[in-house]
Design an enzyme around this catalytic site. Sequence first.
Site, PDB file in Angstrom:
ATOM      1  N   TYR A 140       0.714  -1.147   0.131  1.00  0.00           N
ATOM      2  CA  TYR A 140      -0.152  -0.228   0.118  1.00  0.00           C
ATOM      3  C   TYR A 140       1.103   1.260  -0.046  1.00  0.00           C
ATOM      4  CZ  TYR A 140      -2.812   3.865   2.123  1.00  0.00           C
ATOM      5  OH  TYR A 140      -3.163   5.088   2.259  1.00  0.00           O
ATOM      6  N   ASN A 149      -3.675   9.060  10.641  1.00  0.00           N
ATOM      7  CA  ASN A 149      -4.548   8.259  10.684  1.00  0.00           C
ATOM      8  C   ASN A 149      -6.000   8.902  10.729  1.00  0.00           C
ATOM      9  OD1 ASN A 149      -2.540   6.486  11.393  1.00  0.00           O
ATOM     10  ND2 ASN A 149      -4.114   4.778  11.906  1.00  0.00           N
ATOM     11  N   ARG A 160      -0.415  -7.602  13.501  1.00  0.00           N
ATOM     12  CA  ARG A 160      -1.000  -7.899  12.091  1.00  0.00           C
ATOM     13  C   ARG A 160       0.087  -7.411  11.214  1.00  0.00           C
ATOM     14  NH1 ARG A 160      -5.289  -3.314  10.632  1.00  0.00           N
ATOM     15  NH2 ARG A 160      -3.608  -1.867  10.851  1.00  0.00           N
ATOM     16  N   GLY A 219       2.644  -5.974   8.535  1.00  0.00           N
ATOM     17  CA  GLY A 219       2.848  -4.691   7.859  1.00  0.00           C
ATOM     18  C   GLY A 219       2.632  -3.387   8.993  1.00  0.00           C
ATOM     19  N   ASP A 220       2.151  -3.781  10.282  1.00  0.00           N
ATOM     20  CA  ASP A 220       2.181  -2.532  11.085  1.00  0.00           C
ATOM     21  C   ASP A 220       3.645  -1.997  11.684  1.00  0.00           C
ATOM     22  OD1 ASP A 220      -0.699  -2.146  10.913  1.00  0.00           O
ATOM     23  OD2 ASP A 220      -1.236  -3.364  12.603  1.00  0.00           O
TER      24      ASP A 220
HETATM   25  N1  UDP Z   1      -5.799  -2.212  15.430  1.00  0.00           N
HETATM   26  C1  UDP Z   1      -6.069  -2.996  16.341  1.00  0.00           C
HETATM   27  N2  UDP Z   1      -7.198  -3.694  16.234  1.00  0.00           N
HETATM   28  C2  UDP Z   1      -8.248  -3.726  14.994  1.00  0.00           C
HETATM   29  C3  UDP Z   1      -8.058  -2.575  14.327  1.00  0.00           C
HETATM   30  C4  UDP Z   1      -6.552  -2.009  14.277  1.00  0.00           C
HETATM   31  O1  UDP Z   1      -5.230  -3.194  17.018  1.00  0.00           O
HETATM   32  O2  UDP Z   1      -9.034  -4.328  15.243  1.00  0.00           O
HETATM   33  C5  UDP Z   1      -4.477  -1.495  15.416  1.00  0.00           C
HETATM   34  C6  UDP Z   1      -3.689  -1.582  14.463  1.00  0.00           C
HETATM   35  O3  UDP Z   1      -2.580  -2.755  14.506  1.00  0.00           O
HETATM   36  C7  UDP Z   1      -2.952  -0.371  14.260  1.00  0.00           C
HETATM   37  C8  UDP Z   1      -3.783   0.739  14.761  1.00  0.00           C
HETATM   38  O4  UDP Z   1      -4.872  -0.062  15.464  1.00  0.00           O
HETATM   39  O5  UDP Z   1      -1.744  -0.271  15.141  1.00  0.00           O
HETATM   40  C9  UDP Z   1      -4.697   1.489  13.641  1.00  0.00           C
HETATM   41  O6  UDP Z   1      -5.033   0.700  12.819  1.00  0.00           O
HETATM   42  P1  UDP Z   1      -6.002   1.107  11.601  1.00  0.00           P
HETATM   43  O7  UDP Z   1      -6.156  -0.099  10.730  1.00  0.00           O
HETATM   44  O8  UDP Z   1      -6.822   1.775  12.224  1.00  0.00           O
HETATM   45  O9  UDP Z   1      -5.003   1.962  10.651  1.00  0.00           O
HETATM   46  P2  UDP Z   1      -3.811   1.952   9.728  1.00  0.00           P
HETATM   47  O10 UDP Z   1      -2.573   2.444  10.943  1.00  0.00           O
HETATM   48  O11 UDP Z   1      -3.365   0.653   9.611  1.00  0.00           O
HETATM   49  O12 UDP Z   1      -3.803   2.878   8.850  1.00  0.00           O
END
Ligand code: UDP
Length: 355
Positions: free
Chosen positions: A155, A184, A304, A306-307
């Site tokens: 992405y 975010n 997850r 990629g984080d």
């Molecule tokens: N996250 C989480 N549980 C969820 C969804 C997201 O712990 O059900 C965490 C995710 O690992 C990240 C943060 O929340 O650290 C923000 O994730 P999101 O998908 O909202 O946005 P991103 O950072 O991926 O753009």
Amino acid sequence: MSKILVVGGAGYIGSHVVKALQEAKHEVFILDNFCLGHREAAAVLGCTLDNGKLLEADLLKPDSLDTALQADGGGFDAVIHLAALSQVGESMQQPLMYYENNITGTLNLLKAMHQHGVKTFLFSSTAATYGNPNSSFTNDGKIPESHPTEPINPYGRTKLAIEWLLKDCAKAWGLTATALRYFNAAGNDATAIIGELHRPESHLIPYIMGALYGRHQPDGTLMQFKIFGDDYATPDGTCIRDYIHVSDLARAHVLAVERDIAEAGKQLSVYNVGTGRGFSVLEVVKGMEVALGREIPYEMGDRRAGDPDMLVADPSRIMADFGWKPERTTIDYISKDILKWTERLAAHSWNWPAN
Ligand code: UDP
């Protein structure tokens, strides 16, 4: 008043950008293929096929773009491009789909703009272009635009490739482009006439709300909130992000596009759009509990893919250049705004509420 085409204007961030542009008295057209956007969002913003303010087109079908850019006599002053696939996890599993949709789609849009003489382009980029922050380049952990760009997921790589493309077009044919690197986006318009509705839902704050309200994913599973990892290099072990209220984010688009229309020939500008304040997942949960007056049940899950550990903006450049600053960005505002929206969604069985 400028004539502006918002590509992806029926989506979550796009619809908030459209509303902000309309409030600033611009003439706004929405282009969307409705793969992720919502017809109802366009309609509530007064953009319909009947009045010609809604253009149904697909970035992967160049002919439809050619027609769209001639809408209402053509002559668009700017294009704002927010139509993209944007889920990190999905991009790890389906990279080809991401590269094709995001890069080829933008390439087609730029070709059509070039052909029709539209020279101002505002692009929704992302903090995911930076990858894992490198402390040699951060200011107190905050990422400035000068930080190296080494995305760690497809992405982020698609968005970075598009920034390069914009730089090259700016040099070659005088495109004035701005890339806003979003952190975010969260929350929704205070009226709750538009908001976030993804199927499936994966973003933290709407996921928490879905779980609280017993929402099911499209495959029928009940949403149960899991925190993705508590062994990151952060004080409480959960990932830190910079949550920016979508209405503040939308206002940044208005300022940037107005500047770029007024000052053509600026080539590519890049701005972080974030607050400069990070919240861990656990801090978001606690903040939402206080704002909503409810306990948020969760399980601790695995990381997850990629984080990155922490993504927090150094927003000094956008603040200095535009006098922009976040006005609605607190976990409290975000939670209360999304509460109104979630209650509307829940009352309509998780379909876009009829207005
Ligand atoms: N996250 C989480 N549980 C969820 C969804 C997201 O712990 O059900 C965490 C995710 O690992 C990240 C943060 O929340 O650290 C923000 O994730 P999101 O998908 O909202 O946005 P991103 O950072 O991926 O753009």
